[in-house]
Scaffold this motif. Structure first.
Motif, PDB file in Angstrom:
ATOM      1  N   ASP A  15      39.608   9.609  73.134  1.00 36.61           N
ATOM      2  CA  ASP A  15      38.537   9.773  72.047  1.00 36.61           C
ATOM      3  C   ASP A  15      38.524  11.030  71.398  1.00 36.61           C
ATOM      4  N   HIS A  18      41.262  11.148  68.735  1.00 31.51           N
ATOM      5  CA  HIS A  18      40.744  10.451  67.490  1.00 31.51           C
ATOM      6  C   HIS A  18      39.691  11.230  66.724  1.00 31.51           C
ATOM      7  N   TYR A  30      34.702   4.732  58.383  1.00 32.43           N
ATOM      8  CA  TYR A  30      34.780   3.455  58.624  1.00 32.43           C
ATOM      9  C   TYR A  30      36.378   3.656  59.584  1.00 32.43           C
ATOM     10  N   TYR A  31      36.885   4.675  59.801  1.00 31.42           N
ATOM     11  CA  TYR A  31      37.901   4.812  60.700  1.00 31.42           C
ATOM     12  C   TYR A  31      37.989   4.242  61.947  1.00 31.42           C
ATOM     13  N   GLY A  32      38.682   3.263  62.349  1.00 30.44           N
ATOM     14  CA  GLY A  32      38.637   2.484  63.491  1.00 30.44           C
ATOM     15  C   GLY A  32      39.119   3.296  64.875  1.00 30.44           C
ATOM     16  N   ARG A  33      39.403   4.549  64.861  1.00 22.15           N
ATOM     17  CA  ARG A  33      39.710   5.507  66.049  1.00 22.15           C
ATOM     18  C   ARG A  33      40.632   4.705  66.889  1.00 22.15           C
ATOM     19  N   ASN A  34      41.923   4.113  66.396  1.00 20.24           N
ATOM     20  CA  ASN A  34      42.853   3.490  67.026  1.00 20.24           C
ATOM     21  C   ASN A  34      44.160   3.817  66.317  1.00 20.24           C
ATOM     22  N   ASP A  36      46.483   1.578  65.103  1.00 21.11           N
ATOM     23  CA  ASP A  36      46.525   1.008  63.728  1.00 21.11           C
ATOM     24  C   ASP A  36      45.730   1.444  62.529  1.00 21.11           C
ATOM     25  N   ALA A  37      44.624   1.852  62.963  1.00 25.86           N
ATOM     26  CA  ALA A  37      43.805   2.441  61.825  1.00 25.86           C
ATOM     27  C   ALA A  37      44.274   3.730  61.407  1.00 25.86           C
ATOM     28  N   ASP A  40      46.958   3.064  59.061  1.00 27.39           N
ATOM     29  CA  ASP A  40      46.524   2.538  57.871  1.00 27.39           C
ATOM     30  C   ASP A  40      46.033   3.742  57.044  1.00 27.39           C
ATOM     31  N   CYS A  41      45.435   4.644  57.541  1.00 28.89           N
ATOM     32  CA  CYS A  41      44.699   5.879  56.755  1.00 28.89           C
ATOM     33  C   CYS A  41      45.762   6.675  56.173  1.00 28.89           C
TER      34      CYS A  41
END
Length: 90
Positions: A15, A18, A30-34, A36-37, A40-41
């Motif tokens: 946590d 991220h 909207y960053y998914g905090r994982n 993969d996200a 992508d960013c």
């Protein structure tokens, strides 16, 4: 080129990692905090950006296998986005 310093010593939990990445990289709400996200960013960045990840051993000590996955994600994003450079420091 923008240079962004990321402090591995500040990433003591997933946590916290991220949260630190979102703050330092200016990631969207909207960053998914994982991972993969994060990938992508980073691959969607259009500005020339250099990431300097400092205190890698502290990151690895705190996060174990997840640190390795995080480092791989950063490497993969830099490989796939020509505008992104990533360097690692002790």
């Amino acid at each position: 080129m923008d240079t962004i310093i990321i402090d591995g010593a500040a990433m003591t939990t997933r946590d916290a990692a991220h949260s630190h990445l979102a703050l330092r990289l200016g990631l969207p709400d909207y960053y998914g905090r994982n991972l993969d996200a994060l990938y992508d960013c980073l691959t969607e960045r259009t500005a020339d950006t250099r990431l300097e990840l400092r205190h890698v051993p502290a990151l690895e000590a705190a996060l174990g296998d997840y640190a390795g996955a995080l480092l791989d994600t950063l490497r993969d994003a830099a490989r796939d986005n020509p505008r992104l450079q990533v360097e690692f420091f002790s």
